[in-house]
Design a protein around this motif. Structure first.
Motif, short mmCIF file in Angstrom:
data_model
loop_
_atom_site.label_atom_id
_atom_site.label_comp_id
_atom_site.label_asym_id
_atom_site.label_seq_id
_atom_site.Cartn_x
_atom_site.Cartn_y
_atom_site.Cartn_z
N ALA A 58 38.79 39.47 45.55
CA ALA A 58 39.07 40.54 44.99
C ALA A 58 38.23 40.96 43.95
N ILE A 59 37.87 40.19 43.07
CA ILE A 59 36.96 40.62 41.93
C ILE A 59 35.64 41.25 42.41
N ILE A 112 43.66 44.80 38.24
CA ILE A 112 43.34 43.88 39.40
C ILE A 112 44.09 42.87 39.34
N LEU A 113 44.25 42.19 38.22
CA LEU A 113 45.02 41.04 38.00
C LEU A 113 46.67 41.24 38.53
N ASP A 114 47.04 42.50 38.29
CA ASP A 114 48.52 42.92 38.65
C ASP A 114 48.96 42.74 40.27
N LYS A 115 47.80 42.65 40.78
CA LYS A 115 47.91 42.72 42.45
C LYS A 115 48.18 41.38 42.92
N PHE A 116 47.80 40.36 42.05
CA PHE A 116 47.90 38.88 42.45
C PHE A 116 48.72 37.87 41.64
N ALA A 117 49.32 38.57 40.58
CA ALA A 117 50.12 37.90 39.75
C ALA A 117 51.56 37.56 40.31
#
Length: 301
Positions: free
Chosen positions: A163-164, A182-187
């Motif tokens: 994703a990054i 971006i992190l919010d989508k995977f946390a």
């Protein structure tokens, strides 16, 4: 508003007791920071001397005006090289309080904390070339996968790495807010802050080559300590603690301890405490950073 302390030293008295200070001895504080440990060591010295190392220029302002103290602006992976300039080839005790200082976390411009908006920097030595933004925008997917999994212990490291790479094509990842989006989508739901912390830890370790520096420091510390000299190391995550524990117990970072013909263990250091020392509930209540601290003490054989 009252300015918060530069850094509150964790397990101050156990660290000082672990050094078993000789008033006329030579000591190293490899992570000078706010000088909390250093001032306590100086209070125990008579004709002895303390050398304080710190790669962060901000720490220089905390250096005490004391003829028994010398501040050295350098990474602790270079201790032998810098001590040679002062004619020092043997010391009585070495203290290292690993990790990141409260000052670095609380300074928005340094980019260490998810609590602030700012650039993705994370350099402990601000003259260094590599930043967290450089890593996110230039490392290949497999490299990102490796550091996120190894240093952050991120379970979905491969997915996040992919994703990054995808996100940076659309727009460079330069700020904390952009990266958090971006992190919010995977946390994991309800565990966002822990996830942020793990990812930021992985980046910080990589930016500063913390594990490589720790290995260099431990090997040089062993070479510098005189017989019966003490090594006192405090770590804050399992990756650091594992390296410290292995080196103290085995004299190396991997594999089993070597033995001589008679079955005696061959190692340069002897553990003083069998298990890692941890902070008291009272200290943890006053200083949350102490919660994850593990203190190990060894003596040169």
């Amino acid at each position: 508003m009252t300015k918060s302390p530069y850094h509150i030293p964790v397990m101050l008295q156990p660290c000082i007791e672990g050094l078993a200070i000789d008033p006329n001895g030579v000591y190293l504080d490899l992570t000078f920071g706010g000088g909390g440990h250093a001032r306590e060591i100086l209070s125990k010295l008579d004709k002895g001397h303390l050398y304080g190392f710190d790669q962060d220029e901000d720490a220089i302002v905390n250096a005490p005006d004391d003829e028994r103290f010398t501040f050295i602006h350098a990474n602790f992976r270079d201790i032998k090289r810098f001590l040679r300039l002062y004619g020092v080839d043997e010391v009585d005790g070495i203290l290292a309080d690993l990790g990141i200082s409260s000052h670095q976390i609380d300074e928005p411009s340094r980019g260490f904390s998810t609590r602030f908006a700012g650039d993705l920097d994370m350099r402990m030595n601000q003259s260094g070339n590599l930043t967290a933004a450089d890593i996110l925008n230039s490392y290949e997917e497999r490299e990102l996968h490796k550091i996120l999994g190894q240093y952050g212990e991120i379970k979905n490291a491969k997915t996040l790495a992919r994703a990054i790479v995808s996100e940076r094509i659309q727009e460079p990842i330069l700020t904390i807010d952009r990266f958090k989006a971006i992190l919010d989508k995977f946390a994991p739901r309800g565990k966002e802050f822990k996830y942020y912390a793990q990812v930021f830890q992985a980046l910080r370790i990589t930016v500063n080559d913390e594990m490589g520096a720790l290995r260099d420091m431990l090997e040089q510390s062993n070479e510098l300590l005189r017989s019966k000299g003490r090594l006192v190391v405090m770590s804050y995550h399992s990756l650091e603690d594992r390296l410290v524990k292995n080196y103290i117990n085995k004299g190396k970072f991997h594999g089993d301890v070597e033995k001589d013909f008679y079955g005696n263990q061959i190692r340069p250091l002897e553990p003083v405490n069998r298990k890692a020392i941890t902070a008291s509930p009272e200290e943890i209540a006053q200083n949350n950073r102490a919660r994850s601290a593990k203190l190990r003490i060894a003596e040169k054989i």
